[in-house]
Write a protein that holds these residues in place. Sequence first.
Motif, short mmCIF file in Angstrom:
data_model
loop_
_atom_site.label_atom_id
_atom_site.label_comp_id
_atom_site.label_asym_id
_atom_site.label_seq_id
_atom_site.Cartn_x
_atom_site.Cartn_y
_atom_site.Cartn_z
N ALA A 70 0.84 -1.20 0.00
CA ALA A 70 0.00 0.00 0.00
C ALA A 70 0.87 1.25 0.00
O ALA A 70 0.59 2.21 -0.74
CB ALA A 70 -0.94 0.00 1.21
N TYR A 71 1.93 1.26 0.80
CA TYR A 71 2.84 2.40 0.84
C TYR A 71 3.45 2.65 -0.54
O TYR A 71 3.52 3.79 -1.00
CB TYR A 71 3.93 2.18 1.89
CG TYR A 71 4.87 3.34 2.03
CD1 TYR A 71 4.55 4.43 2.82
CD2 TYR A 71 6.08 3.37 1.34
CE1 TYR A 71 5.40 5.52 2.93
CE2 TYR A 71 6.94 4.44 1.45
CZ TYR A 71 6.60 5.51 2.25
OH TYR A 71 7.45 6.59 2.35
N LEU A 72 3.87 1.58 -1.19
CA LEU A 72 4.44 1.71 -2.54
C LEU A 72 3.41 2.27 -3.52
O LEU A 72 3.70 3.19 -4.29
CB LEU A 72 4.95 0.35 -3.02
CG LEU A 72 5.49 0.30 -4.45
CD1 LEU A 72 6.75 1.14 -4.58
CD2 LEU A 72 5.75 -1.13 -4.86
N SER A 91 -8.44 5.63 -1.05
CA SER A 91 -8.85 4.26 -0.72
C SER A 91 -7.67 3.41 -0.26
O SER A 91 -7.75 2.69 0.73
CB SER A 91 -9.53 3.59 -1.92
OG SER A 91 -10.68 4.30 -2.29
N ILE A 92 -6.57 3.52 -0.99
CA ILE A 92 -5.37 2.77 -0.60
C ILE A 92 -4.86 3.29 0.74
O ILE A 92 -4.46 2.51 1.60
CB ILE A 92 -4.28 2.87 -1.69
CG1 ILE A 92 -4.75 2.20 -2.98
CG2 ILE A 92 -2.98 2.21 -1.21
CD1 ILE A 92 -3.86 2.46 -4.18
N GLY A 93 -4.88 4.60 0.92
CA GLY A 93 -4.45 5.18 2.20
C GLY A 93 -5.30 4.71 3.36
O GLY A 93 -4.77 4.35 4.42
N GLY A 94 -6.60 4.69 3.17
CA GLY A 94 -7.48 4.18 4.24
C GLY A 94 -7.21 2.72 4.54
O GLY A 94 -7.21 2.31 5.71
N SER A 95 -6.96 1.95 3.51
CA SER A 95 -6.63 0.53 3.70
C SER A 95 -5.34 0.38 4.49
O SER A 95 -5.23 -0.48 5.38
CB SER A 95 -6.50 -0.18 2.36
OG SER A 95 -7.72 -0.14 1.66
N MET A 96 -4.36 1.23 4.17
CA MET A 96 -3.08 1.14 4.89
C MET A 96 -3.26 1.51 6.36
O MET A 96 -2.68 0.86 7.24
CB MET A 96 -2.02 2.04 4.25
CG MET A 96 -0.64 1.78 4.83
SD MET A 96 0.65 2.75 4.07
CE MET A 96 0.62 4.20 5.10
N VAL A 97 -4.08 2.51 6.64
CA VAL A 97 -4.34 2.87 8.04
C VAL A 97 -4.95 1.67 8.78
O VAL A 97 -4.51 1.32 9.88
CB VAL A 97 -5.28 4.10 8.13
CG1 VAL A 97 -5.78 4.30 9.55
CG2 VAL A 97 -4.57 5.35 7.64
N LEU A 98 -5.92 1.02 8.17
CA LEU A 98 -6.55 -0.15 8.81
C LEU A 98 -5.54 -1.28 9.01
O LEU A 98 -5.54 -1.93 10.07
CB LEU A 98 -7.74 -0.63 8.00
CG LEU A 98 -8.94 0.33 7.95
CD1 LEU A 98 -10.02 -0.21 7.01
CD2 LEU A 98 -9.49 0.57 9.34
N ALA A 106 -2.58 10.45 7.47
CA ALA A 106 -3.99 10.35 7.08
C ALA A 106 -4.76 11.61 7.42
O ALA A 106 -5.54 12.13 6.61
CB ALA A 106 -4.63 9.13 7.75
N VAL A 107 -4.55 12.13 8.61
CA VAL A 107 -5.25 13.36 9.01
C VAL A 107 -4.81 14.53 8.16
O VAL A 107 -5.65 15.32 7.69
CB VAL A 107 -5.04 13.64 10.52
CG1 VAL A 107 -5.53 15.03 10.89
CG2 VAL A 107 -5.73 12.59 11.36
N LEU A 153 0.79 4.04 -2.81
CA LEU A 153 0.52 5.43 -2.44
C LEU A 153 1.62 6.35 -2.95
O LEU A 153 1.34 7.48 -3.38
CB LEU A 153 0.38 5.57 -0.92
CG LEU A 153 -0.91 5.00 -0.34
CD1 LEU A 153 -0.80 4.86 1.17
CD2 LEU A 153 -2.09 5.87 -0.73
N THR A 154 2.84 5.88 -2.94
CA THR A 154 3.95 6.67 -3.48
C THR A 154 3.74 6.90 -4.98
O THR A 154 3.89 8.03 -5.47
CB THR A 154 5.29 5.95 -3.23
OG1 THR A 154 5.45 5.76 -1.83
CG2 THR A 154 6.46 6.76 -3.77
N VAL A 155 3.36 5.84 -5.69
CA VAL A 155 3.15 5.96 -7.14
C VAL A 155 1.97 6.88 -7.45
O VAL A 155 2.09 7.79 -8.28
CB VAL A 155 2.94 4.56 -7.77
CG1 VAL A 155 2.48 4.67 -9.22
CG2 VAL A 155 4.21 3.73 -7.66
N THR A 156 0.85 6.68 -6.79
CA THR A 156 -0.33 7.52 -7.08
C THR A 156 -0.11 8.95 -6.60
O THR A 156 -0.57 9.90 -7.25
CB THR A 156 -1.61 6.94 -6.46
OG1 THR A 156 -1.44 6.78 -5.04
CG2 THR A 156 -1.96 5.58 -7.08
N GLY A 157 0.58 9.13 -5.49
CA GLY A 157 0.91 10.48 -5.02
C GLY A 157 1.82 11.19 -6.00
O GLY A 157 1.63 12.39 -6.27
#
Length: 145
Positions: free
Chosen positions: A23-25, A54-61, A101-102, A27-31
Amino acid sequence: MDLPSFLWLWKIAAWSMGLSLLAYLLLTVTGWQMFQARTNFHPRPSWLHLLHYSIGGSMVLLVLLLLAIGVVGTLGHFGSLGHSQHLTAGLIVVALTLISAVSATLISPKRQWARSLHVGVNAVLFLGFLWVSLTGWVVVQKYLP
């Protein structure tokens, strides 16, 4: 408690950690794609922002699941917490993930500082993931025969 009764818990933790790193990877690509679109004044695809969130929320969970597994598993196996640096590393990763996330929810043209905070925290989060992975490997060695 006996280790074999906790084996399923460690498997969930291993999958959660792997998926968190994936997910971090992503998020890096989409960011990066959103950054490129903004700096080159190109319209970003409408789905990109939703995918990133969506990926960020998944990573938080996933990170919160890892925290719960770590606390339950360590208390169940050792009866107390704080047997290694892994607890400190894990708590820092959880804190950085929540700050990221915040800050993402605060990003707007009027609050440019939120974007800077979000990107900066995510850069530090890379180091946090590295630290928690290395200390986690040490912890895993304690459980292996």
